[in-house]
Design an enzyme around this catalytic site. Structure first.
Site, mmCIF file in Angstrom:
data_model
loop_
_atom_site.group_PDB
_atom_site.id
_atom_site.type_symbol
_atom_site.label_atom_id
_atom_site.label_comp_id
_atom_site.label_asym_id
_atom_site.label_seq_id
_atom_site.Cartn_x
_atom_site.Cartn_y
_atom_site.Cartn_z
ATOM 1 N N VAL A 52 0.842 -1.199 0.000
ATOM 2 C CA VAL A 52 0.000 0.000 0.000
ATOM 3 C C VAL A 52 0.883 1.257 0.000
ATOM 4 O O VAL A 52 0.577 2.238 -0.675
ATOM 5 C CB VAL A 52 -0.958 0.012 1.216
ATOM 6 C CG1 VAL A 52 -1.769 1.302 1.266
ATOM 7 C CG2 VAL A 52 -1.881 -1.200 1.192
ATOM 8 N N CYS A 53 1.974 1.203 0.733
ATOM 9 C CA CYS A 53 2.834 2.374 0.924
ATOM 10 C C CYS A 53 3.279 3.053 -0.375
ATOM 11 O O CYS A 53 3.143 4.272 -0.501
ATOM 12 C CB CYS A 53 4.047 2.011 1.772
ATOM 13 S SG CYS A 53 3.621 1.395 3.414
ATOM 14 N N PRO A 54 3.791 2.319 -1.365
ATOM 15 C CA PRO A 54 4.253 3.038 -2.560
ATOM 16 C C PRO A 54 3.124 3.720 -3.317
ATOM 17 O O PRO A 54 3.345 4.747 -3.947
ATOM 18 C CB PRO A 54 4.933 1.958 -3.404
ATOM 19 C CG PRO A 54 4.416 0.663 -2.903
ATOM 20 C CD PRO A 54 4.084 0.881 -1.445
ATOM 21 N N ILE A 57 2.841 7.056 -1.473
ATOM 22 C CA ILE A 57 4.039 7.883 -1.647
ATOM 23 C C ILE A 57 4.072 8.472 -3.055
ATOM 24 O O ILE A 57 4.311 9.668 -3.236
ATOM 25 C CB ILE A 57 5.312 7.065 -1.344
ATOM 26 C CG1 ILE A 57 5.313 6.621 0.120
ATOM 27 C CG2 ILE A 57 6.561 7.868 -1.672
ATOM 28 C CD1 ILE A 57 6.310 5.525 0.430
#
Length: 180
Positions: A52-54, A57
């Protein structure tokens, strides 16, 4: 957890700079005094090399110019080191062109001071802070580790805060303000 009206804590963290400079391996220090007098968007993600993070970002990075147009700097933070951030940027196609710095909260000091460290997971929750030029938190939101944020909504909230007016639900820049 710190909230609206609280002073954003002091910090001094190593970072991978945004833009092409970030791919060279030259780290920088970013502190609460960096970009003094500007609005700051500080968002946390749990860990590098996740799923999920990228998406978040990259989405914040794509809006970096719009935040800059609003005299706002964007700082992304996780508990990973600057070396891990650099490695992730170098090996994740979508992060190679990232325009925002990636700050390393490896001692978990900033995430702990803000109260966004997940005790169960040992990582920062998906926390988002909008901080005014005086260092006062004006907006905060926290998502579960499994749910990504909407950077467009953060931009909308920033527009509303910077308007210094009463803004109704779903207000967007250019729309009418409420008149008491």
């Amino acid at each position: 957890m710190l909230t609206v009206g609280d002073k954003f804590p002091e910090f001094d963290l190593a970072a991978v700079p945004g833009g092409p400079e970030g791919l060279k391996g030259d780290f920088v220090q970013i502190s609460d005094k960096t970009d003094a007098g500007k609005w700051k968007l500080v968002f946390f993600w749990p860990k590098d090399f996740t799923f999920v993070c990228p998406t978040e970002i990259v989405a914040f990075g794509k809006l970096a110019g719009e935040f800059k147009d609003r005299d706002t700097v964007v700082y992304g933070v996780s508990i990973d080191s600057e070396f891990v951030h650099l490695n992730w940027r170098l090996h994740h196609e979508d992060l190679k062109g990232l325009q925002i710095p990636m700050l390393a909260d490896i001692k978990r000091e900033l995430s702990t001071a803000l109260g966004v460290l997940s005790p169960a997971a040992g990582v920062a929750n998906r926390a988002t802070f909008l901080v005014d030029p005086e260092g006062i938190i004006r907006h905060v939101s926290v998502n579960d580790l499994s749910v990504g944020r909407n950077p467009q909504e953060v931009l909308r909230i920033l527009d509303a805060l910077q308007s210094d007016e009463l803004c109704p639900c779903n207000w967007k820049q250019g729309e009418a303000f409420l008149k008491p």
